[in-house]
Motif scaffolding. Structure first.
Motif, mmCIF file in Angstrom:
data_model
loop_
_atom_site.group_PDB
_atom_site.id
_atom_site.type_symbol
_atom_site.label_atom_id
_atom_site.label_comp_id
_atom_site.label_asym_id
_atom_site.label_seq_id
_atom_site.Cartn_x
_atom_site.Cartn_y
_atom_site.Cartn_z
ATOM 1 N N UNK A 49 0.962 -1.185 0.155
ATOM 2 C CA UNK A 49 -0.175 0.058 0.094
ATOM 3 C C UNK A 49 1.014 1.224 0.106
ATOM 4 N N UNK A 50 1.008 2.028 -0.921
ATOM 5 C CA UNK A 50 1.991 3.071 -1.151
ATOM 6 C C UNK A 50 1.418 4.245 -0.662
ATOM 7 N N UNK A 51 1.350 4.283 0.687
ATOM 8 C CA UNK A 51 0.618 5.250 1.608
ATOM 9 C C UNK A 51 1.785 6.437 2.040
ATOM 10 N N UNK A 52 2.026 7.261 0.841
ATOM 11 C CA UNK A 52 2.912 8.345 1.073
ATOM 12 C C UNK A 52 2.187 9.560 1.260
ATOM 13 N N UNK A 53 2.561 9.969 2.754
ATOM 14 C CA UNK A 53 1.364 11.190 2.991
ATOM 15 C C UNK A 53 1.906 12.517 2.587
ATOM 16 N N UNK A 54 3.002 12.817 1.676
ATOM 17 C CA UNK A 54 3.221 13.735 1.111
ATOM 18 C C UNK A 54 2.758 14.035 -0.191
ATOM 19 N N UNK A 55 1.855 13.063 -0.657
ATOM 20 C CA UNK A 55 1.437 13.042 -1.905
ATOM 21 C C UNK A 55 -0.265 12.553 -1.769
ATOM 22 N N UNK A 56 -0.949 13.429 -1.648
ATOM 23 C CA UNK A 56 -2.454 13.293 -1.140
ATOM 24 C C UNK A 56 -3.124 12.582 -2.185
ATOM 25 N N UNK A 57 -2.806 12.771 -3.445
ATOM 26 C CA UNK A 57 -3.575 11.818 -4.530
ATOM 27 C C UNK A 57 -3.133 10.304 -4.450
ATOM 28 N N UNK A 58 -1.740 10.239 -4.119
ATOM 29 C CA UNK A 58 -1.523 8.822 -3.889
ATOM 30 C C UNK A 58 -2.130 8.164 -2.703
ATOM 31 N N UNK A 59 -1.940 9.079 -1.658
ATOM 32 C CA UNK A 59 -2.624 8.524 -0.476
ATOM 33 C C UNK A 59 -3.826 8.002 -0.460
ATOM 34 N N UNK A 60 -4.624 8.747 -1.216
ATOM 35 C CA UNK A 60 -6.375 8.567 -1.494
ATOM 36 C C UNK A 60 -6.454 7.551 -2.569
#
Length: 825
Positions: free
Chosen positions: A276-287
């Motif tokens: 799960x690529x949950x990078x918090x500095x990229x909100x489009x990717x996080x969501x």
């Protein structure tokens, strides 16, 4: 700000992808997790392995309901099941209230002895429709039960001989339950709260079930808050298993963004990774609502082997209960094959509650079209046909499974991946308006476009995740030791996936939590408070997004009380507070402290400036009512109301100090001096009121008591300097004399604790060695607990069992030690 975050990410991606491969080498996590994260997207699409071996049980939703996902490797014609189990097929003998209607006799007054026996005379008892419970909180309850105790008797008619059959009792309860079948005790939970538990009956209990009338009798104790009681019987169907042989699991390893499994499947080794690529500095990717399932097959005997991988998903991924009817479909686009399923009736955002799964939108499983085969239909026929080297099955008219086969050919080594995801269409109802997920906030994306992006970025994201995992684990180990780091690895995805990211109509970012297995509230302040350290560490914009709805609630005039609200509804409906009791000091203190923490991380108080009038109202409330709190709830509301709470008083004092700190940041010197001085005066008074010799009391009026003063940690982290350091030093020394095998109790009243608060308490220690003395028992608990669920934060300290709660976002609080390193550098 969002544009800056995207720019930062793009730069970081270049660095990550160009890193030497040695940087991404990981050190194995040795923690035997209570449950292993597999797919972590949001509170609805959240799948876990509750067993040591991936093939020992069904893949499950965090609530414990089955999310069947089966994986099988066929090697030279031999099948090896490596993931999940063939879905236990059960036929109801006596339906629960969710499967059908049933009535029973009940009383809330203690009956005479023998009430559980079939011959007992219950004519004086009332009759009611199941389930029995607090109707304002439990959506299945049809008969109101708000008293402390209830006794229920249910006559069931069994039309058949059950000799030699596997029979299961299914039950839901809040809290303690004892259940009898024909007078034989089959369940005695003690102090616990669970839903949809299935327990296989003993031979004695099954033998007592005769054709004709039988009796199920149950007692339940509602200790505090919600009450619930429901039960029924099911019988296992015969001859539904085809994949009897399992692979041999050789390892499992949980990293922050990835869970790695290794297996031996006869002459080949198989690796399966959930990412799960949950990078918090990229909100489009996080969501982005897409995760990866990667695989690698390597011959272990030096020869080529014919290999196929079979994946089967159930429509339960898109249903609240397995008794709902579903539809399924397939499509191909841009070289990807998609299989999808969803509820036949699309009632979008019509359900709310705690133990509730999504039943609108669509679940998707996808892979490269090349070398893929698929079929949709009856699960038993799908498995049988795969064994027979074909893939076909008739439709079931409402419960079709999805089967996807990857043909790897004759190979010594092969690798690939699948994509798994969910399109919820609309995610949250926010004060009457339905909001799309953040990834589609402008209604210009589709689930297919999200899968396309995920597919295109696969190689880069796998590298990025590996680099992040290694870096985070190194930093956590440096901060708190290896055991601490391994707990943080398990907490990372759990904390994030208990939220949903959306954008409010006014443009506010909203990162809304769900109170998993506590009461289902949405956007709860005293869930945000313990969760915040993780998000303060990696992106304070998300902390603001966890608070924006509470500020809006007050500033819009929808909430008119002079203190902060507890929540804004019951997930996923955020239309206003639904919790039954206010927490005036708790929530106001939380909001002030977190606003100050944001300022400390960002180096400015711009966020506070936006909400200054509201913060002023809350600070003044704490000045008036915070020193010696009246009889009220705090975040540890399971302990009930009580007055003169010393730890809650600390929160109020530090909340006032936070307001002074923010005023100082904003150049409001007179205000800063006034409130900081007031906080120090209150702290001096607190020390006199709470002093109890070698420690400080639980409540001001009760000598000989004690409690964890975890709220003190912000005095240290934000450098407020309100309490003398000797207060924390005194408490830490005392706590070390009160530890049990599995941790430090919350206070002197019970042997249970909150693991997130232990992390905060431990961070009060001035050295890493002492910090570790508090962490080791928590690690031991997680490693040995018999309750195989996503990490519970409310557990007993003298036995390896949970008290309640699971899969909650509050484990984000584990990161407070790492946050300390960031704030005190």
């Amino acid at each position: 700000m969002k544009q800056q975050l995207m720019t930062l990410l793009l730069g970081a991606t270049t660095v990550l992808c160009s890193c030497d491969s040695q940087v991404t080498q990981r050190e194995k996590n040795d923690l035997r997790a209570p449950a292993y994260p597999l797919v972590t997207i949001d509170p609805y699409t959240s799948a876990w392995a509750f067993t040591d071996n991936l093939y020992d049980g069904s893949v499950k939703h965090w609530t414990g309901k089955d999310f069947p996902l089966v994986g099988v490797a066929k090697v030279d014609g031999q099948t090896y099941r490596f993931m999940g189990t063939e879905e236990l097929e059960l036929r109801p003998l006596a339906k629960t209230s969710e499967q059908g209607n049933w009535t029973g006799k009940y009383t809330t007054r203690k009956p005479a002895d023998g009430w559980q026996n079939p011959e007992f005379n219950d004519k004086a008892w009332k009759e009611g429709e199941a389930a029995f419970g607090t109707m304002e909180n439990e959506h299945t309850a049809k008969t109101q039960w708000g008293e402390e105790f209830i006794w229920v008797r249910r006559i069931i008619d069994i039309p058949e001989d059950l000799s030699g059959k596997n029979v299961y009792l299914e039950y839901s309860h809040d809290d303690d339950v004892i259940i009898y079948i024909n007078g034989i005790k089959v369940v005695d939970t003690g102090n616990a709260c669970k839903k949809h538990v299935q327990v296989k009956l003993s031979e004695e209990a099954v033998a007592s079930l005769k054709p004709g009338e039988n009796m199920i009798a149950a007692y339940c104790h509602n200790r505090v808050g919600n009450g619930l009681l429901d039960f029924g019987l099911l019988v296992e169907l015969d001859d539904y298993r085809y994949f009897h042989q399992t692979a041999e699991q050789t390892s499992v390893d949980v990293q922050p963004m990835q869970t790695y499994y290794s297996f031996i499947c006869g002459p080949v080794d198989l690796k399966v990774t959930f990412t799960a690529p949950l990078f918090m500095d990229n909100l489009d990717l996080l969501s982005r609502p897409v995760n990866y399932i990667s695989y690698e097959v390597v011959s272990n005997d030096g020869r080529k082997h014919q290999v196929e991988l079979y994946f089967e998903a159930s429509p339960q991924w898109a249903l609240d209960t397995p008794h709902q009817k579903s539809v399924a479909d397939s499509l191909t686009e841009d070289g990807l094959l998609f299989l999808c399923t969803g509820n036949r009736i699309q009632d979008i955002l019509e359900k709310k509650g705690d133990d509730v799964r999504i039943d609108w939108g669509r679940f998707y499983l996808a892979a490269e079209k090349e070398n893929s085969m698929y079929a949709i239909g009856d699960g038993k026929k799908l498995r049988k046909s795969f064994i027979e080297n074909k893939l076909e099955a008739p439709s079931t008219e409402g419960y079709d499974k999805l089967a996807l086969v990857r043909s790897l050919g004759e190979t010594k080594k092969s690798e690939g991946h699948l994509l798994i995801g969910y399109d919820d269409i609309y995610s949250i109802q926010y004060f009457g308006e339905n909001l799309r997920p953040y990834w589609n906030r402008q209604d210009n994306e589709t689930i297919i476009s999200q899968f396309r992006k995920a597919e295109k970025e696969y190689e880069a994201q796998m590298k990025n995740c590996a680099v992040f995992d290694r870096k985070m684990m190194d930093e956590a180990t440096a901060a708190g030791g290896r055991k601490y780091a391994e707990l943080c690895a398990l907490a990372y995805r759990q904390a994030i996936a208990a939220h949903k990211l959306v954008e409010a109509p006014n443009g506010d970012l909203l990162f809304l939590s769900k109170e998993n297995f506590s009461n289902g509230s949405i956007g709860t302040v005293d869930i945000t408070y313990p969760s915040a350290p993780l998000f303060l560490l990696y992106n304070p914009e998300l902390v603001k997004a966890m608070m924006n709805h509470i500020f809006y609630y007050s500033e819009s005039g929808k909430w008119t009380k002079p203190f902060a609200a507890h929540d804004v509804g019951t997930y996923p409906l955020a239309n206003g507070q639904t919790y039954g009791g206010d927490m005036p000091v708790e929530e106001s203190g939380n909001m002030l402290l977190l606003t100050a923490a944001i300022a400390a991380v960002e180096g400015n108080a711009d966020y506070a400036r936006k909400h200054w009038e509201t913060l002023t109202t809350w600070a003044d409330y704490l000045v008036g009512y915070g020193l010696d709190p009246e009889n009220q709830l705090c975040t540890d509301d399971f302990a009930g109301h009580f007055a003169h709470n010393a730890n809650l008083s600390i929160k109020a004092i530090l909340g006032i100090a936070s307001y002074g700190y923010l005023a100082e940041q904003l150049g409001k010197k007179d205000i800063a001096d006034k409130y900081t001085r007031k906080a120090k005066e209150m702290a001096a008074e607190w020390m006199k009121m709470a002093h109890d010799g070698d420690h400080y009391r639980l409540t001001f009026d009760k000598p000989g008591t004690w409690s964890q003063k975890y709220n003190l940690v912000w005095d240290k982290l934000i450098k407020l300097q309100i309490f003398p350091e000797s207060v924390a030093e005194t408490e830490i020394a005392y706590y070390l004399t009160k530890q049990d095998k599995y941790g430090l109790p919350l206070d002197n009243r019970e042997t249970y604790t909150k693991t997130d608060w232990i992390m905060w308490t431990a961070t009060l220690a001035n050295d890493k060695s002492t910090f570790g003395k508090f962490i080791d028992p928590v690690y031991l608990f997680m490693n040995e607990t018999t309750d195989r669920v996503p990490m519970s934060d409310w557990v007993f300290t003298d036995t390896p069992t949970q008290k309640g709660f699971q899969a909650r976002s509050v484990v984000g609080g584990y990161f407070i030690k790492m946050l300390e390193n960031k704030l005190t550098k």
